[in-house]
Design an enzyme around this catalytic site. Structure first.
Site, PDB file in Angstrom:
ATOM      1  N   SER A 193       0.895  -1.249  -0.124  1.00  0.00           N
ATOM      2  CA  SER A 193      -0.002   0.022  -0.022  1.00  0.00           C
ATOM      3  C   SER A 193       0.732   1.187   0.034  1.00  0.00           C
ATOM      4  O   SER A 193       0.431   2.348  -0.443  1.00  0.00           O
ATOM      5  CB  SER A 193      -0.922  -0.044   1.300  1.00  0.00           C
ATOM      6  N   ASP A 249      -3.318   6.310  11.876  1.00  0.00           N
ATOM      7  CA  ASP A 249      -2.621   5.688  10.705  1.00  0.00           C
ATOM      8  C   ASP A 249      -1.180   6.357  10.551  1.00  0.00           C
ATOM      9  O   ASP A 249      -1.189   7.549  10.138  1.00  0.00           O
ATOM     10  CB  ASP A 249      -3.348   5.497   9.651  1.00  0.00           C
ATOM     11  N   HIS A 267       0.945   5.063   6.645  1.00  0.00           N
ATOM     12  CA  HIS A 267       0.776   5.900   5.089  1.00  0.00           C
ATOM     13  C   HIS A 267       0.888   7.153   5.211  1.00  0.00           C
ATOM     14  O   HIS A 267       1.109   7.906   6.073  1.00  0.00           O
ATOM     15  CB  HIS A 267      -0.983   5.291   4.742  1.00  0.00           C
TER      16      HIS A 267
END
Length: 431
Positions: free
Chosen positions: A133, A407, A410
């Site tokens: 990702s 998160d 990312h």
């Protein structure tokens, strides 16, 4: 009667001369346009020739400078390709200062990203991001960077096919020509056809371990008991052989505490399964499988190879002086301490990649290693934190403690991956 005939003949001659002049001018215009396009291509190539001084600059050593004039390079709301996992502004982030930091190398300047020049370089070619990702994060950034330069009349599409998201664009250069004679149209037809074919493909291919695993479904990979086929890569790699540019990434999924390794084939009666605690040597085994495939199958005169270094995450606020239990949540500025390295940044894994790449080069295959780790390690402020779409349900307890579900791996877009792509752009333009 004779006078009338002379008048008609004179008019016909004038029309012929007029049509000839128009045809000449049209052909001259098209030829000049073709020449201009070729000249522009040459000009763009000359801007980034191998003798350009930026080739000898260390892009990866520098500092972040606040720049609200030239950054961000695009607006989140104006990009069609920002996924909800990276759309921080859409999901409620109010401070947008994270978008306005520019990476400044110590000894030179990064080139300004020129989407038109890149598209010209990619004419008729295929660029593929391969990985997890984080690679998908970078893929989305690249699409956002080039989208403003794609004319509205162009054909562009993003489709899901197998393990890939594929972005294809075809740029049609249109000329509105009034044809005074069918013969003129026929004469120009071959020139016009040569001008309107301009296509390129930018693709993201989901392969978090590079080798095969039971987590290889792009939309269904959240599996608790992960199985890695440490010696198998052909299922993936056969789809990479037609690429002109390959950008690999594989770190994050190897940081899990344990997994099951497979020798043999999935579903085979004689396959061997062994649950192991994840160790660097298993990562190295997978990279050796990857490098052996590259050495045998890559067309060295055609395909350019890149490997992105580890993308750091920021789970421990103690690294920058915060209390225990805090992380990237609510952070709004980069770490400004010179030469900062986060305690979660595994330099040992980076050294394994560097060793495998160096060995490949000794065997005659060049993989350009883009070491974006430390520059990204400063950016504790640039993660989505709680400002993204989450695939799992957020509990009441988590809502009461936002850091618990933030998160910190990312990156928001616009943001840090844009700088990765500016550096990648520079290397591509030099190739």
């Amino acid at each position: 009667m004779a006078s009338t005939q002379k008048s008609v003949l004179g008019t016909w001659k004038i029309r012929c001369i007029f049509h000839f002049i128009v045809a000449f001018l049209l052909i001259a215009f098209v030829v000049a346009s073709l020449y201009s396009m070729g000249g522009n291509k040459l000009f763009l190539e000359q801007q980034m020739t191998p003798t350009d001084s930026t080739q000898f600059c260390d892009f990866f050593s520098g500092k972040w400078i606040y720049d609200n004039i030239s950054y961000p390079l695009y607006k989140e709301k104006q990009c069609s390709f920002v996924e909800d996992a990276f759309a921080c502004e859409k999901y409620g982030r109010k401070d947008l200062e994270y978008q306005k930091w520019r990476w400044q190398p110590h000894d030179c300047d990064l080139p300004r990203f020129n989407a038109t020049a890149l598209m010209e370089k990619l004419r008729g070619k295929k660029l593929v991001f391969v990985g997890d990702s984080l690679s998908r994060n970078q893929f989305g950034s690249m699409l956002c960077l080039i989208e403003p330069s794609i004319p509205p009349s162009s054909s562009k599409s993003l489709i899901l096919k197998g393990n890939s998201f594929i972005f294809n664009f075809t740029l049609y250069i249109q000329f509105f020509i009034i044809c005074f004679a069918m013969v003129i149209c026929n004469a120009l037809d071959f020139l016009l056809k040569s001008m309107k074919d301009y296509n390129a493909t930018i693709e993201f291919y989901w392969s978090p371990y590079l080798v095969e695993s039971n987590c290889d479904e792009i939309l269904n990979h959240r599996i608790r008991d992960r199985i890695i086929n440490i010696k198998a890569i052909e299922k993936h790699s056969r789809l990479w052989t037609d690429a002109d540019i390959l950008i690999f990434d594989s770190f994050a999924w190897w940081l899990q505490p344990k997994a099951t390794l497979l020798w043999g084939s999935f579903g085979s009666s004689d396959a061997i399964y062994k649950e192991v605690r994840m160790r660097p040597r298993f990562f190295e085994m997978a990279l050796n499988t990857w490098s052996d495939w590259l050495e045998i199958h890559i067309n060295r005169t055609r395909t350019k190879l890149f490997f992105m270094s580890l993308s750091p995450y920021h789970p421990l606020g103690e690294d920058w002086g915060k209390d225990r239990g805090q992380n990237c949540y609510n952070e709004t500025e980069p770490i400004l301490k010179k030469s900062h390295w986060g305690s979660s940044t595994d330099r040992g894994m980076m050294q394994i990649v560097e060793s495998v790449i160096n060995e490949l080069e000794m065997r005659g295959l060049k993989v350009q290693y883009l070491n974006i780790t430390q520059m990204s390690d400063y950016r504790k402020d640039a993660h989505p934190s709680i400002y993204r779409e989450f695939w799992m349900n957020i509990t009441e307890a988590q809502l009461a403690n936002p850091a618990s579900y933030s998160d910190c791996g990312h990156w928001c877009l616009p943001g840090v991956p844009d700088v990765w792509n500016v550096i990648l752009y520079s290397y591509i333009m030099h190739s």
